[in-house]
Design a protein around this motif. Sequence first.
Motif, PDB file in Angstrom:
ATOM      1  N   LYS A 432       0.808  -1.214   0.000  1.00  0.00           N
ATOM      2  CA  LYS A 432       0.000   0.000   0.000  1.00  0.00           C
ATOM      3  C   LYS A 432       0.845   1.269   0.000  1.00  0.00           C
ATOM      4  O   LYS A 432       0.327   2.354  -0.271  1.00  0.00           O
ATOM      5  CB  LYS A 432      -0.937   0.011   1.206  1.00  0.00           C
ATOM      6  CG  LYS A 432      -1.975  -1.109   1.196  1.00  0.00           C
ATOM      7  CD  LYS A 432      -2.861  -1.021  -0.041  1.00  0.00           C
ATOM      8  CE  LYS A 432      -3.954  -2.072  -0.021  1.00  0.00           C
ATOM      9  NZ  LYS A 432      -4.803  -2.014  -1.239  1.00  0.00           N
ATOM     10  N   LYS A 433       2.109   1.152   0.313  1.00  0.00           N
ATOM     11  CA  LYS A 433       3.031   2.287   0.255  1.00  0.00           C
ATOM     12  C   LYS A 433       3.842   2.211  -1.039  1.00  0.00           C
ATOM     13  O   LYS A 433       3.760   1.240  -1.796  1.00  0.00           O
ATOM     14  CB  LYS A 433       3.958   2.279   1.472  1.00  0.00           C
ATOM     15  CG  LYS A 433       3.238   2.526   2.792  1.00  0.00           C
ATOM     16  CD  LYS A 433       2.687   3.930   2.869  1.00  0.00           C
ATOM     17  CE  LYS A 433       2.074   4.243   4.220  1.00  0.00           C
ATOM     18  NZ  LYS A 433       1.544   5.628   4.286  1.00  0.00           N
ATOM     19  N   LYS A 434       4.667   3.223  -1.291  1.00  0.00           N
ATOM     20  CA  LYS A 434       5.501   3.225  -2.488  1.00  0.00           C
ATOM     21  C   LYS A 434       6.587   2.165  -2.377  1.00  0.00           C
ATOM     22  O   LYS A 434       7.110   1.911  -1.290  1.00  0.00           O
ATOM     23  CB  LYS A 434       6.155   4.601  -2.676  1.00  0.00           C
ATOM     24  CG  LYS A 434       5.213   5.716  -3.067  1.00  0.00           C
ATOM     25  CD  LYS A 434       5.996   7.010  -3.268  1.00  0.00           C
ATOM     26  CE  LYS A 434       5.089   8.160  -3.700  1.00  0.00           C
ATOM     27  NZ  LYS A 434       5.858   9.416  -3.874  1.00  0.00           N
ATOM     28  N   PRO A 435       6.975   1.560  -3.500  1.00  0.00           N
ATOM     29  CA  PRO A 435       8.102   0.618  -3.475  1.00  0.00           C
ATOM     30  C   PRO A 435       9.428   1.363  -3.589  1.00  0.00           C
ATOM     31  O   PRO A 435       9.459   2.551  -3.944  1.00  0.00           O
ATOM     32  CB  PRO A 435       7.855  -0.240  -4.714  1.00  0.00           C
ATOM     33  CG  PRO A 435       7.228   0.726  -5.686  1.00  0.00           C
ATOM     34  CD  PRO A 435       6.349   1.638  -4.849  1.00  0.00           C
ATOM     35  N   ASN A 436      10.525   0.665  -3.313  1.00  0.00           N
ATOM     36  CA  ASN A 436      11.820   1.273  -3.616  1.00  0.00           C
ATOM     37  C   ASN A 436      12.083   1.154  -5.110  1.00  0.00           C
ATOM     38  O   ASN A 436      11.230   0.666  -5.865  1.00  0.00           O
ATOM     39  CB  ASN A 436      12.934   0.651  -2.760  1.00  0.00           C
ATOM     40  CG  ASN A 436      13.248  -0.801  -3.134  1.00  0.00           C
ATOM     41  OD1 ASN A 436      12.697  -1.370  -4.077  1.00  0.00           O
ATOM     42  ND2 ASN A 436      14.156  -1.409  -2.385  1.00  0.00           N
ATOM     43  N   ALA A 437      13.257   1.558  -5.548  1.00  0.00           N
ATOM     44  CA  ALA A 437      13.534   1.611  -6.984  1.00  0.00           C
ATOM     45  C   ALA A 437      13.563   0.236  -7.639  1.00  0.00           C
ATOM     46  O   ALA A 437      13.410   0.129  -8.859  1.00  0.00           O
ATOM     47  CB  ALA A 437      14.864   2.327  -7.222  1.00  0.00           C
ATOM     48  N   LEU A 438      13.756  -0.820  -6.853  1.00  0.00           N
ATOM     49  CA  LEU A 438      13.732  -2.179  -7.404  1.00  0.00           C
ATOM     50  C   LEU A 438      12.319  -2.747  -7.488  1.00  0.00           C
ATOM     51  O   LEU A 438      12.124  -3.851  -7.998  1.00  0.00           O
ATOM     52  CB  LEU A 438      14.596  -3.110  -6.547  1.00  0.00           C
ATOM     53  CG  LEU A 438      16.102  -2.848  -6.550  1.00  0.00           C
ATOM     54  CD1 LEU A 438      16.806  -3.829  -5.620  1.00  0.00           C
ATOM     55  CD2 LEU A 438      16.672  -2.961  -7.958  1.00  0.00           C
ATOM     56  N   GLY A 439      11.340  -2.025  -6.955  1.00  0.00           N
ATOM     57  CA  GLY A 439       9.965  -2.510  -6.976  1.00  0.00           C
ATOM     58  C   GLY A 439       9.620  -3.370  -5.786  1.00  0.00           C
ATOM     59  O   GLY A 439       8.667  -4.157  -5.842  1.00  0.00           O
ATOM     60  N   LEU A 440      10.355  -3.223  -4.675  1.00  0.00           N
ATOM     61  CA  LEU A 440      10.119  -4.002  -3.461  1.00  0.00           C
ATOM     62  C   LEU A 440       9.355  -3.153  -2.455  1.00  0.00           C
ATOM     63  O   LEU A 440       9.719  -2.000  -2.202  1.00  0.00           O
ATOM     64  CB  LEU A 440      11.445  -4.459  -2.858  1.00  0.00           C
ATOM     65  CG  LEU A 440      12.353  -5.251  -3.799  1.00  0.00           C
ATOM     66  CD1 LEU A 440      13.689  -5.542  -3.128  1.00  0.00           C
ATOM     67  CD2 LEU A 440      11.676  -6.544  -4.243  1.00  0.00           C
ATOM     68  N   TYR A 441       8.320  -3.722  -1.852  1.00  0.00           N
ATOM     69  CA  TYR A 441       7.431  -2.989  -0.950  1.00  0.00           C
ATOM     70  C   TYR A 441       7.699  -3.344   0.520  1.00  0.00           C
ATOM     71  O   TYR A 441       8.028  -4.481   0.856  1.00  0.00           O
ATOM     72  CB  TYR A 441       5.975  -3.312  -1.270  1.00  0.00           C
ATOM     73  CG  TYR A 441       5.492  -2.775  -2.599  1.00  0.00           C
ATOM     74  CD1 TYR A 441       4.771  -1.574  -2.671  1.00  0.00           C
ATOM     75  CD2 TYR A 441       5.743  -3.462  -3.777  1.00  0.00           C
ATOM     76  CE1 TYR A 441       4.317  -1.085  -3.890  1.00  0.00           C
ATOM     77  CE2 TYR A 441       5.292  -2.984  -5.002  1.00  0.00           C
ATOM     78  CZ  TYR A 441       4.579  -1.798  -5.056  1.00  0.00           C
ATOM     79  OH  TYR A 441       4.135  -1.302  -6.256  1.00  0.00           O
ATOM     80  N   ASP A 442       7.517  -2.354   1.378  1.00  0.00           N
ATOM     81  CA  ASP A 442       7.483  -2.550   2.839  1.00  0.00           C
ATOM     82  C   ASP A 442       8.799  -3.092   3.414  1.00  0.00           C
ATOM     83  O   ASP A 442       8.797  -3.734   4.454  1.00  0.00           O
ATOM     84  CB  ASP A 442       6.340  -3.496   3.246  1.00  0.00           C
ATOM     85  CG  ASP A 442       4.983  -2.973   2.827  1.00  0.00           C
ATOM     86  OD1 ASP A 442       4.645  -1.842   3.215  1.00  0.00           O
ATOM     87  OD2 ASP A 442       4.262  -3.702   2.114  1.00  0.00           O
ATOM     88  N   MET A 443       9.915  -2.808   2.770  1.00  0.00           N
ATOM     89  CA  MET A 443      11.178  -3.264   3.353  1.00  0.00           C
ATOM     90  C   MET A 443      11.592  -2.388   4.534  1.00  0.00           C
ATOM     91  O   MET A 443      12.438  -2.793   5.340  1.00  0.00           O
ATOM     92  CB  MET A 443      12.274  -3.345   2.303  1.00  0.00           C
ATOM     93  CG  MET A 443      11.984  -4.432   1.277  1.00  0.00           C
ATOM     94  SD  MET A 443      13.429  -5.019   0.382  1.00  0.00           S
ATOM     95  CE  MET A 443      14.215  -6.093   1.582  1.00  0.00           C
ATOM     96  N   SER A 444      11.029  -1.218   4.634  1.00  0.00           N
ATOM     97  CA  SER A 444      11.113  -0.418   5.861  1.00  0.00           C
ATOM     98  C   SER A 444       9.725  -0.407   6.488  1.00  0.00           C
ATOM     99  O   SER A 444       8.734  -0.094   5.835  1.00  0.00           O
ATOM    100  CB  SER A 444      11.569   1.013   5.572  1.00  0.00           C
ATOM    101  OG  SER A 444      12.916   1.055   5.164  1.00  0.00           O
TER     102      SER A 444
END
Length: 515
Positions: A432-444
């Motif tokens: 539901k949040k933005k991904p990082n530049a690799l397209g991975l979500y919720d890593m933070s």
Amino acid sequence: MIRINAKRALFFLVILLLSAAPGGAPAAAEQHVALVIGNAAYAFASLKNPVNDASDIAGALQRLGFTVILKKNAGLKEMEEAVGDFGNRLKQGGVGLFYYAGHGLQVAGVNYLVPVGARIDKESDIKYEALDAGRVLDEMADANNGLNIVILDACRDNPFSRRFRSMSRGLAVLGSAPAGTFISYSTGPGQVALDGEGRNSPYAAAFLTSIQEPGLTIEQVFKNVRHHLGRETGGRQVPWELSSLEGDFFFTPAKAAPGSRTRDLAAPEGTRDEAPVAPPAGEARTFTDPVTGMEFVLVRGGCFRMGDTFGDGLPSEKPVHEVCLNGFYIGKYEVTQGQWRKVMGKNPSHFKDCGDNCPVESISWTDVQSFIAELNGMGSRKYRLPAEAEWEYAARDGGKAEKWAGTSSGDKLADYAWYDANSGDRSHPVGKKKPNALGLYDMSGNVWEWTQDWFGESYYPSSPRDNPRGPDEGAARVLRGGCWLDRAQDCRSALRYSFPPGKEFKSIGFRLIRQ
């Protein structure tokens, strides 16, 4: 690794030399066979954990290269047939392991393992309704396979001890074991073991943790079990061991030194600790698991400066050091409650009302290993937890100098992460949040994520440059990424947190890597 006698050691040495020579054939791995039984659904006195214990230990042994015969809630005939099958397989040689969790009875000095469905109304019924544990030893002796391990978590208190005159508390010491046998009881002779309040009995949880530590002999493994069990039970339960082993046996062989060509001849193929293989050039950018629908993103290999690159971290994040990794596929999202239920059949999460698309939580590192074992048995693809170096590299967009996954700006963190400032004190659906530049979500944020590595406070100064896999041993595993109840500072990509592998919490989940 097994060293049983001088002739056998010489044989393996010759094979090793031949395999090292040009054109030499590789040495065949010695078979490892395990019979694992967990009985819990008793009509007279059900137990909570034996089926969980058996399932988790079967999965752990499979990952260590054992061929496993697993029986859950087995009746007498099924147990007898399984023991016979086990004995026949042992006649081919190798290592045999028998594990039993459930009710066990001692009558007139004889140990009986109680099947589900046993009808025991009087003392004389026992030898006809239960399995004499000595039969397992007889099968091992008849097979003459060389090395056997017997593990009995069967001393759990039973409802018959006060009704039958010749019945004693706990189990008796097994006699007539063949030479080359190691026997472990979950508690001392005549004592009663605890079933436990968590997923596993205290003994099984300690065993699951200890067998995964590289380079420990079987004697050292069970010393660790005794230490963990004493700590968990306040000294109320002390396991016992008997051994007639002459050589060394390792559940998990020691890691080879960098550049070493040494091979562990007793470790079955595919179980040795090796660097991950990079995906072939031109492989698809994404992959979807056909069983669960989990989506994976390809992360290209490369080198980066790992650790506290912003200078505001903890001592365990220092020094900043160069790490180089092969490429890998990592989960686009944290594993969800729906995906966990599809594999395991139930949902352990605290926030069940959040829905199937929310991250699964309230799971221990050991629980995750059981999930992986079940998932890997469902299809052709294999999965594992990420090493913490792989996790940080992926969170930081392939090793970029970013404080959080997707941004270095505290003002923008709420666009990328669920944390204490915006979570409402709970987890949220993945993606539901933005991904990082690799397209991975919720890593933070959202939930902490388990990694494969043991935690070492001062590991970084001695970390290898290429594909590091963490310390060889420890008391806690590494969590990464922070969660919904943490401050922004605790959701940084470089932050390392330690947590016992047998414990769970409502803010801890995980994502996977495709092997």
